[in-house]
Design a protein around this motif. Sequence first.
Motif, short mmCIF file in Angstrom:
data_model
loop_
_atom_site.label_atom_id
_atom_site.label_comp_id
_atom_site.label_asym_id
_atom_site.label_seq_id
_atom_site.Cartn_x
_atom_site.Cartn_y
_atom_site.Cartn_z
N GLU A 1 23.59 -13.47 27.62
CA GLU A 1 24.67 -14.46 27.77
C GLU A 1 24.12 -15.83 28.14
N ALA A 2 23.12 -15.85 29.03
CA ALA A 2 22.53 -17.12 29.46
C ALA A 2 21.85 -17.83 28.28
N VAL A 3 21.15 -17.05 27.46
CA VAL A 3 20.48 -17.61 26.29
C VAL A 3 21.50 -18.19 25.31
N GLU A 4 22.57 -17.43 25.08
CA GLU A 4 23.56 -17.86 24.10
C GLU A 4 24.35 -19.08 24.58
N GLN A 5 24.58 -19.17 25.88
CA GLN A 5 25.25 -20.36 26.42
C GLN A 5 24.43 -21.61 26.13
N VAL A 6 23.11 -21.49 26.23
CA VAL A 6 22.22 -22.62 25.92
C VAL A 6 22.22 -22.92 24.43
N ALA A 7 22.18 -21.86 23.62
CA ALA A 7 22.10 -22.03 22.17
C ALA A 7 23.34 -22.74 21.61
N PHE A 8 24.50 -22.49 22.18
CA PHE A 8 25.73 -23.07 21.65
C PHE A 8 26.00 -24.48 22.18
N HIS B 1 5.06 -21.05 21.72
CA HIS B 1 4.47 -20.25 22.79
C HIS B 1 5.52 -19.68 23.73
N VAL B 2 6.75 -20.09 23.59
CA VAL B 2 7.82 -19.59 24.45
C VAL B 2 8.57 -18.50 23.71
N HIS B 3 8.62 -17.31 24.30
CA HIS B 3 9.28 -16.19 23.64
C HIS B 3 10.79 -16.28 23.80
N THR B 4 11.50 -16.25 22.70
CA THR B 4 12.96 -16.24 22.72
C THR B 4 13.46 -15.63 21.43
N PRO B 5 14.54 -14.86 21.48
CA PRO B 5 15.09 -14.28 20.26
C PRO B 5 15.81 -15.32 19.39
N VAL B 6 16.00 -16.51 19.95
CA VAL B 6 16.74 -17.57 19.25
C VAL B 6 15.75 -18.53 18.59
N ASN B 7 15.98 -18.82 17.32
CA ASN B 7 15.15 -19.82 16.64
C ASN B 7 16.03 -20.89 16.02
N SER B 8 15.43 -22.00 15.70
CA SER B 8 16.18 -23.12 15.13
C SER B 8 15.31 -23.83 14.10
N PHE B 9 15.97 -24.43 13.11
CA PHE B 9 15.23 -25.17 12.11
C PHE B 9 16.14 -26.16 11.41
N VAL B 10 15.52 -27.02 10.62
CA VAL B 10 16.22 -28.09 9.91
C VAL B 10 15.98 -27.92 8.42
N ILE B 11 17.02 -28.10 7.62
CA ILE B 11 16.88 -28.15 6.17
C ILE B 11 17.23 -29.57 5.72
N VAL C 1 21.18 -28.55 10.36
CA VAL C 1 20.46 -27.93 11.48
C VAL C 1 21.10 -26.57 11.76
N LEU C 2 20.27 -25.56 12.03
CA LEU C 2 20.76 -24.21 12.28
C LEU C 2 20.12 -23.63 13.52
N ILE C 3 20.90 -22.89 14.29
CA ILE C 3 20.42 -22.16 15.45
C ILE C 3 20.95 -20.73 15.34
N GLY C 4 20.07 -19.74 15.54
CA GLY C 4 20.54 -18.36 15.48
C GLY C 4 19.52 -17.39 16.03
N LYS C 5 19.82 -16.12 15.92
CA LYS C 5 18.93 -15.09 16.43
C LYS C 5 18.05 -14.58 15.30
N ASN C 6 16.78 -14.86 15.41
CA ASN C 6 15.78 -14.36 14.45
C ASN C 6 16.19 -14.63 13.00
N LEU C 7 16.66 -15.84 12.75
CA LEU C 7 17.04 -16.20 11.39
C LEU C 7 15.78 -16.38 10.53
N MET D 1 27.28 -12.80 13.56
CA MET D 1 27.25 -13.36 14.91
C MET D 1 25.85 -13.88 15.28
N ASP D 2 24.83 -13.49 14.51
CA ASP D 2 23.49 -14.02 14.78
C ASP D 2 23.34 -15.45 14.29
N LEU D 3 24.24 -15.88 13.45
CA LEU D 3 24.28 -17.27 13.00
C LEU D 3 25.10 -18.04 14.03
N MET D 4 24.43 -18.69 14.97
CA MET D 4 25.13 -19.18 16.15
C MET D 4 25.76 -20.56 15.95
#
Length: 326
Positions: free
Chosen positions: A145-152, A231-241, A309-315, A265-268
Amino acid sequence: MSVIPVTILTGFLGSGKTTLLNQLMQTKGEEKVVIIVNEFGDTSIDHELILSDERERIFQLSNGCMCCVVREDLAEMFLAILSVAKDSPSGFDRVIIETSGLAEPSPIAQTIIRTPVLSEHFVIDSILTLVDVKNAHYQLENYTEAVEQVAFADKLLLTKTDQVSTQETKKIAKELEAINPFVDKWKLNFNEIYSDLIGLDLFDHSSKQNSEIENDIEHMMENHEHHYHDHVHTPVNSFVIHSEDSFSEKHIMRWIQILIQKYGMDLMRYKGILNIEGNEKQLILQGVNMAFRIEEGEEWRNDPATKIVLIGKNLPEKNIREMLIN
């Protein structure tokens, strides 16, 4: 009745949401505000409650604002607010929602975006996530929940920075950037009064010119490029197209539908400006999980280009990029 902006205050337990909410209520001026909280038992609002109606779950506060308690369906609560607003001579100026410490903000955003009658009358102003830097490392490591609050988040508000070293704050900042490199961070000092956190118009850009929206997207892309977080482990990744090509509207819609079907739901969070064939205007994309909207903007002021820009879980960045561009 004009469209009512909604600010969502989220953050983990003990991060300072209620303290900030009370400050915002003290600085609201003449605005008529609706506050939505999960339960009064979880929240201490520094205003005497009067004229309570348990059946409607809507309470009038002594400062003239309204307060709602969410115990059941959120859409019903928004409809109840609409009903009260229509009977009020001047309606309401804005809504502030304080989520519970273990709640994700995405269901609120989805409710507004996906419910036509609500999207006509409400617009999301910003998702503000409070982060308790003293306990953030443990929370991010142990609570999704803490991770997702930051991601959104549209903006991160760092609290308790006075209780940790500058080095520790910087360390937490890197963890936050690994999850969501697109947003700015503010340090909050609750000895100060903040009146400029409402009306930021960061989520839906409803009151901004498209030139400002384009600048916002550019700023997000720049933030992303400046953060190196492998170097920081997180299930959430982000990228730009970013593509100079124009796309057919059918291709874009198909691409979004595939993303939703595959990643759900992994597409945040995803937002961007679209360059559509035959359209001299920008199209603005805004999405949360499986809910999205595309709205026509202004004519291009620069060379047309698609920027998302996209943020999600292991996209899978490579696959998603190739699905759009190839």
